[in-house]
Design an enzyme around this catalytic site. Sequence first.
Site, PDB file in Angstrom:
ATOM      1  N   SER A  96       0.904  -1.265  -0.082  1.00  0.00           N
ATOM      2  CA  SER A  96      -0.007   0.067  -0.148  1.00  0.00           C
ATOM      3  C   SER A  96       1.029   1.094   0.024  1.00  0.00           C
ATOM      4  O   SER A  96       1.477   1.669   0.957  1.00  0.00           O
ATOM      5  CB  SER A  96      -1.064   0.090   1.163  1.00  0.00           C
ATOM      6  OG  SER A  96      -1.980  -0.852   1.342  1.00  0.00           O
ATOM      7  N   LYS A 170      -7.133   1.714  -3.418  1.00  0.00           N
ATOM      8  CA  LYS A 170      -6.899   0.875  -1.974  1.00  0.00           C
ATOM      9  C   LYS A 170      -6.996   2.226  -1.082  1.00  0.00           C
ATOM     10  O   LYS A 170      -7.494   1.920   0.054  1.00  0.00           O
ATOM     11  CB  LYS A 170      -5.467   0.568  -1.919  1.00  0.00           C
ATOM     12  CG  LYS A 170      -4.917   0.146  -0.554  1.00  0.00           C
ATOM     13  CD  LYS A 170      -5.787  -1.177  -0.100  1.00  0.00           C
ATOM     14  CE  LYS A 170      -5.714  -1.437   1.282  1.00  0.00           C
ATOM     15  NZ  LYS A 170      -3.978  -2.136   1.419  1.00  0.00           N
ATOM     16  N   LYS A 238      -1.194   5.035   8.523  1.00  0.00           N
ATOM     17  CA  LYS A 238      -0.218   5.331   7.256  1.00  0.00           C
ATOM     18  C   LYS A 238      -1.211   5.609   6.213  1.00  0.00           C
ATOM     19  O   LYS A 238      -1.122   6.527   5.518  1.00  0.00           O
ATOM     20  CB  LYS A 238       0.869   4.230   6.985  1.00  0.00           C
ATOM     21  CG  LYS A 238       1.509   4.445   5.759  1.00  0.00           C
ATOM     22  CD  LYS A 238       1.966   3.300   4.995  1.00  0.00           C
ATOM     23  CE  LYS A 238       1.119   2.366   4.453  1.00  0.00           C
ATOM     24  NZ  LYS A 238       1.430   1.107   3.906  1.00  0.00           N
TER      25      LYS A 238
END
Length: 294
Positions: A96, A170, A238
């Site tokens: 990611s 995502k 994050k």
Amino acid sequence: MKPTIAVLGTGLMGGPMARNLLRAGFPVRAWNRTSSKAEALLSDGATICQTPAGAVQGADVIITMLSDGVATGAMTRDAEVGAALQPGALWLDMSSTKPEEARAQQQHLAGLGVDHLDAPVSGGTRGAEAGSLAIMVGGDRAAFDRAEPVFQPMGRPVHVGPAGAGQLSKLANQAIVAITIGAVAEAMLLLETGGANPAAVRDALRGGFADSTILQQHGERMSERNFEPGGLSRFQLKDLDNLLNEADSLGLALPTSRHIRDRFAHFCDAMQGGDKDHSGLFLELCARNNLKVE
């Protein structure tokens, strides 16, 4: 003959993903910074490599499942890795990262004669183990068609657009996940405090409009106080930071995402919950209500 695959990063997610590739008959060359995590795949038939360059040597496909875009970008730009890559190889970054980082990786690898797809996943460790991950893929359509047989043992791949679009998808996914975790935490705490049986209520809601994988899996985790990591809270934070960075670059205000980001930041930093599962946001909610969690 099936292509040889190098898997760089065989931790909570990369390990079971590599195992499913091995079960599907792909030769796998595995590397992890903590070597014991790669060595756990030895009995499954993987070749264990001591360096990333050693892993990509002779590989037709490279899969990265690393902590963030900085780590992945450093790997793609590593001189030894670059020298070991064979022209025509296909690099699938399933980590990611930020969309801009994915586009930079694609441009750099194109200069080395290597195709690149950004292909982050959703489904957590259970999805990785079951081979049922949602795989959001950005990049060239022809490269996607070539990669599809490699993706299939790990989950369900969907081509969502050009380079960076997989990572953008995502980020959208992570907004939905984080916000839903917050909603489920509030529902579970309300049920517990009010005297209802949370497990029975989750069963009653099954198949209804409020049902979701997060309600069933993470609602159960919250009720059982099981916060062993499937998806780390620090990685959720994050991703939310990356989401808000992307939103800022597009001139968008996402107030609900920002609120839930700040709660995850408090949980990770002030409550030292970064290495707990992201369903551990339930603990942050309990702390807000001055409730002690048994």
